[in-house]
Design a protein around this motif. Sequence first.
Motif, PDB file in Angstrom:
ATOM      1  N   ASP A 139       3.678   3.802 -15.491  1.00 59.09           N
ATOM      2  CA  ASP A 139       4.028   3.712 -13.905  1.00 59.09           C
ATOM      3  C   ASP A 139       2.713   3.640 -13.275  1.00 59.09           C
ATOM      4  OD1 ASP A 139       6.524   2.553 -14.405  1.00 59.09           O
ATOM      5  OD2 ASP A 139       7.553   4.719 -13.913  1.00 59.09           O
ATOM      6  N   LEU A 140       1.904   4.676 -13.488  1.00 58.28           N
ATOM      7  CA  LEU A 140       0.885   5.305 -12.846  1.00 58.28           C
ATOM      8  C   LEU A 140      -0.285   4.010 -13.237  1.00 58.28           C
ATOM      9  CD1 LEU A 140      -0.679   7.403 -10.910  1.00 58.28           C
ATOM     10  CD2 LEU A 140      -1.513   8.254 -12.996  1.00 58.28           C
ATOM     11  N   LEU A 141      -0.535   3.701 -14.341  1.00 60.55           N
ATOM     12  CA  LEU A 141      -1.336   2.662 -14.713  1.00 60.55           C
ATOM     13  C   LEU A 141      -0.922   1.240 -13.854  1.00 60.55           C
ATOM     14  CD1 LEU A 141      -2.077   3.023 -18.132  1.00 60.55           C
ATOM     15  CD2 LEU A 141      -3.557   3.696 -16.482  1.00 60.55           C
ATOM     16  N   LEU A 142       0.283   0.970 -13.658  1.00 56.16           N
ATOM     17  CA  LEU A 142       0.889  -0.200 -12.975  1.00 56.16           C
ATOM     18  C   LEU A 142       0.337  -0.153 -11.604  1.00 56.16           C
ATOM     19  CD1 LEU A 142       2.585  -2.788 -13.492  1.00 56.16           C
ATOM     20  CD2 LEU A 142       4.536  -1.317 -12.013  1.00 56.16           C
ATOM     21  N   ALA A 143       0.663   0.973 -11.073  1.00 55.08           N
ATOM     22  CA  ALA A 143      -0.012   1.283  -9.841  1.00 55.08           C
ATOM     23  C   ALA A 143      -1.432   1.095  -9.477  1.00 55.08           C
ATOM     24  CB  ALA A 143       0.605   2.555  -9.108  1.00 55.08           C
ATOM     25  N   GLY A 186      11.259  -5.022  -8.776  1.00 53.32           N
ATOM     26  CA  GLY A 186      11.069  -4.347 -10.173  1.00 53.32           C
ATOM     27  C   GLY A 186       9.890  -3.246 -10.174  1.00 53.32           C
ATOM     28  N   TYR A 187       8.895  -3.562  -9.322  1.00 55.57           N
ATOM     29  CA  TYR A 187       7.755  -2.635  -9.044  1.00 55.57           C
ATOM     30  C   TYR A 187       8.329  -1.385  -8.471  1.00 55.57           C
ATOM     31  CZ  TYR A 187       4.612  -6.082 -10.277  1.00 55.57           C
ATOM     32  OH  TYR A 187       3.889  -7.184 -10.833  1.00 55.57           O
ATOM     33  N   VAL A 188       9.133  -1.623  -7.597  1.00 60.81           N
ATOM     34  CA  VAL A 188       9.875  -0.328  -6.828  1.00 60.81           C
ATOM     35  C   VAL A 188      10.575   0.807  -7.764  1.00 60.81           C
ATOM     36  CG1 VAL A 188      11.713   0.418  -5.300  1.00 60.81           C
ATOM     37  CG2 VAL A 188      10.163  -1.560  -4.650  1.00 60.81           C
ATOM     38  N   ASN A 189      10.877   0.185  -8.992  1.00 60.40           N
ATOM     39  CA  ASN A 189      11.584   1.144 -10.163  1.00 60.40           C
ATOM     40  C   ASN A 189      10.431   1.984 -10.543  1.00 60.40           C
ATOM     41  OD1 ASN A 189      12.113   1.243 -13.444  1.00 60.40           O
ATOM     42  ND2 ASN A 189      13.685   1.828 -12.040  1.00 60.40           N
ATOM     43  N   SER A 190       9.189   1.656 -10.593  1.00 64.70           N
ATOM     44  CA  SER A 190       8.134   2.693 -10.951  1.00 64.70           C
ATOM     45  C   SER A 190       7.784   3.781 -10.005  1.00 64.70           C
ATOM     46  CB  SER A 190       6.790   2.044 -11.060  1.00 64.70           C
ATOM     47  OG  SER A 190       6.833   0.937 -12.000  1.00 64.70           O
ATOM     48  N   ALA A 191       8.401   3.853  -8.616  1.00 65.74           N
ATOM     49  CA  ALA A 191       8.374   4.543  -7.856  1.00 65.74           C
ATOM     50  C   ALA A 191       9.736   5.400  -7.849  1.00 65.74           C
ATOM     51  CB  ALA A 191       8.253   3.972  -6.302  1.00 65.74           C
ATOM     52  N   LEU A 192      10.443   5.171  -8.161  1.00 64.69           N
ATOM     53  CA  LEU A 192      12.090   5.713  -8.184  1.00 64.69           C
ATOM     54  C   LEU A 192      11.996   6.523  -9.605  1.00 64.69           C
ATOM     55  CD1 LEU A 192      14.514   3.148  -7.178  1.00 64.69           C
ATOM     56  CD2 LEU A 192      13.509   4.774  -5.946  1.00 64.69           C
ATOM     57  N   ASN A 193      11.464   6.221 -10.430  1.00 69.45           N
ATOM     58  CA  ASN A 193      11.671   6.917 -11.977  1.00 69.45           C
ATOM     59  C   ASN A 193      11.064   8.302 -11.619  1.00 69.45           C
ATOM     60  OD1 ASN A 193      12.209   4.921 -13.711  1.00 69.45           O
ATOM     61  ND2 ASN A 193      10.353   4.314 -13.942  1.00 69.45           N
ATOM     62  N   PRO A 194      10.087   8.909 -11.013  1.00 73.46           N
ATOM     63  CA  PRO A 194       9.676  10.252 -10.768  1.00 73.46           C
ATOM     64  C   PRO A 194      10.885  10.806  -9.883  1.00 73.46           C
ATOM     65  CG  PRO A 194       7.802   8.976 -10.335  1.00 73.46           C
ATOM     66  CD  PRO A 194       8.827   8.059 -10.510  1.00 73.46           C
ATOM     67  N   LEU A 246       0.897  -1.204  -0.019  1.00 74.54           N
ATOM     68  CA  LEU A 246       0.072  -0.018   0.100  1.00 74.54           C
ATOM     69  C   LEU A 246       0.764   1.161   0.075  1.00 74.54           C
ATOM     70  CD1 LEU A 246      -2.840  -0.945   2.446  1.00 74.54           C
ATOM     71  CD2 LEU A 246      -3.052  -0.941   0.054  1.00 74.54           C
ATOM     72  N   LEU A 247       1.900   1.149   0.662  1.00 73.17           N
ATOM     73  CA  LEU A 247       2.681   2.575   0.664  1.00 73.17           C
ATOM     74  C   LEU A 247       3.625   2.747  -0.440  1.00 73.17           C
ATOM     75  CD1 LEU A 247       4.375   4.653   2.414  1.00 73.17           C
ATOM     76  CD2 LEU A 247       6.216   3.121   2.832  1.00 73.17           C
ATOM     77  N   LEU A 248       3.930   1.663  -1.279  1.00 75.45           N
ATOM     78  CA  LEU A 248       4.454   1.490  -2.413  1.00 75.45           C
ATOM     79  C   LEU A 248       3.305   2.216  -3.543  1.00 75.45           C
ATOM     80  CD1 LEU A 248       6.836   1.126  -4.354  1.00 75.45           C
ATOM     81  CD2 LEU A 248       5.893  -1.318  -4.897  1.00 75.45           C
ATOM     82  N   ILE A 249       2.316   1.648  -3.413  1.00 71.58           N
ATOM     83  CA  ILE A 249       1.215   2.274  -4.348  1.00 71.58           C
ATOM     84  C   ILE A 249       1.040   3.544  -4.146  1.00 71.58           C
ATOM     85  CG2 ILE A 249      -1.464   2.230  -4.914  1.00 71.58           C
ATOM     86  CD1 ILE A 249      -1.219  -0.734  -4.333  1.00 71.58           C
ATOM     87  N   VAL A 250       0.918   4.256  -3.110  1.00 70.10           N
ATOM     88  CA  VAL A 250       0.530   5.590  -2.640  1.00 70.10           C
ATOM     89  C   VAL A 250       1.760   6.510  -3.314  1.00 70.10           C
ATOM     90  CG1 VAL A 250       0.677   7.405  -1.163  1.00 70.10           C
ATOM     91  CG2 VAL A 250      -0.704   5.305  -0.617  1.00 70.10           C
ATOM     92  N   GLY A 252       3.930  10.526  -7.145  1.00 65.14           N
ATOM     93  CA  GLY A 252       4.906  10.894  -7.734  1.00 65.14           C
ATOM     94  C   GLY A 252       4.684  10.970  -9.251  1.00 65.14           C
ATOM     95  N   ASN A 253       4.152   9.986  -9.747  1.00 65.32           N
ATOM     96  CA  ASN A 253       3.789  10.266 -11.135  1.00 65.32           C
ATOM     97  C   ASN A 253       2.669  11.032 -11.528  1.00 65.32           C
ATOM     98  OD1 ASN A 253       5.543   7.831 -12.777  1.00 65.32           O
ATOM     99  ND2 ASN A 253       4.922   6.868 -10.590  1.00 65.32           N
ATOM    100  N   VAL A 254       1.654  11.156 -10.628  1.00 62.16           N
ATOM    101  CA  VAL A 254       0.708  12.334 -10.712  1.00 62.16           C
ATOM    102  C   VAL A 254       1.241  13.488 -10.735  1.00 62.16           C
ATOM    103  CG1 VAL A 254      -1.311  13.457  -9.870  1.00 62.16           C
ATOM    104  CG2 VAL A 254      -1.318  10.927 -10.205  1.00 62.16           C
ATOM    105  N   LEU A 255       2.130  13.826  -9.920  1.00 61.45           N
ATOM    106  CA  LEU A 255       2.860  15.114  -9.812  1.00 61.45           C
ATOM    107  C   LEU A 255       3.681  15.200 -11.110  1.00 61.45           C
ATOM    108  CD1 LEU A 255       4.134  15.445  -6.042  1.00 61.45           C
ATOM    109  CD2 LEU A 255       2.821  16.999  -7.365  1.00 61.45           C
TER     110      LEU A 255
END
Length: 372
Positions: free
Chosen positions: A65-69, A342-350, A27-31, A36-39
């Motif tokens: 990344d946003l659609l993935l989340a 691998g999913y964490v990368n979507s949080a790091l990209n922004p 849940l923390l990763l999703i948030v 990050g990607n909405v911003l």
Amino acid sequence: MVMNISNQTSNAAEDTHYNYLALVFGLLLIVIVICGNVLVCLSVCTEKALKTTTNYFIVSLAVADLLLAVLVLPLYVYTEFLGGVWTLSPVLCDALMTMDVMLCTASIFNLCAISVDRFIAVSIPLHYNRQQVDNRQLFLISTTWIFAFAVASPVIFGLNNVVGRDPTVCKLEDNNYIIYSSVCSFFIPCPIMVVLYCAMFYGLRKWEETRKAKLRCHMSPGPGRKSPCPNLLIDRSPTESKLDNLHLYAQSECPFSKSYVDNGHGIQTVAYPPLKYSNSMEPERKHAKINGRERKAMRVLPVVVGVFLFCWTPFFVVHITRASCETCNIPEPVFSIVTWLGYVNSALNPVIYTIFNTEFRNYFRKVLRLCC
């Protein structure tokens, strides 16, 4: 008997702790990924200074990344919370697998498209449009999503419907498809990115060397004149000075020509543009289009490539090993860990693509001040 009951209770407690830990982390990763990607998307849509061609690629990456989340991670977290047991319909499992493969592939392909775009910006900067999206950028972005769907589409079209399928487990059932998708999603675009970035760094290094040589040419004093460039000081009549200066410019090592002439009303500076027939000047004119902001942004690319490889390489190595080696026993916790990585990368990209950009950073600060 008492010991067996005690062990079962202990194992149940450990499973419960693991499941709640996965739930909280998921849940923390999703948030984080969503915020990050909405911003990133809002900043490019609302800030005029951020509406550049490169940032549209970053928006495409942020959308993936946003659609993935939104579409994948919630169901994956739900399954992890239940200890890896799938309790929903097989059709929904196939949809989840399709979206998972497609969006992860789109995220990686967008990173590859950014490397292609940056390589073009360095290699042919005079023909690179920095202010608005042209056909080349639209083609790259569209191709990214079309190829991502092409890689993932066999799953939704029934590839997972194999005989003896376990309805309590949601996974890709065809090992040949796992190898195919891994090669298309990672093992092909990854070397392409590395090669393009190496070529880009080589081009930037040559640009720096050319720039320093040009500065030395204009600023270092030479014997008998104020500059080693013979066209910098010509003290003759206006007409003769201009003709001689044009001749000397074609032979000079310096790409820009200045002449100081006396027209009877004091000393004036006359600057002459580059000659079109001077082929040796073309690299200088091309590299001159690369500004300081772009050079600083390109210097963070080793961080981008390093984080990308760190997050995705373990997953695809384990993924393809598990499918190609029947005797290799890879524990489920290992597979779960590399999937989360691998999913964490979507949080790091922004973070990677915005923390080094002043405009993005200022926008984020402004939004945080309004919210807090």
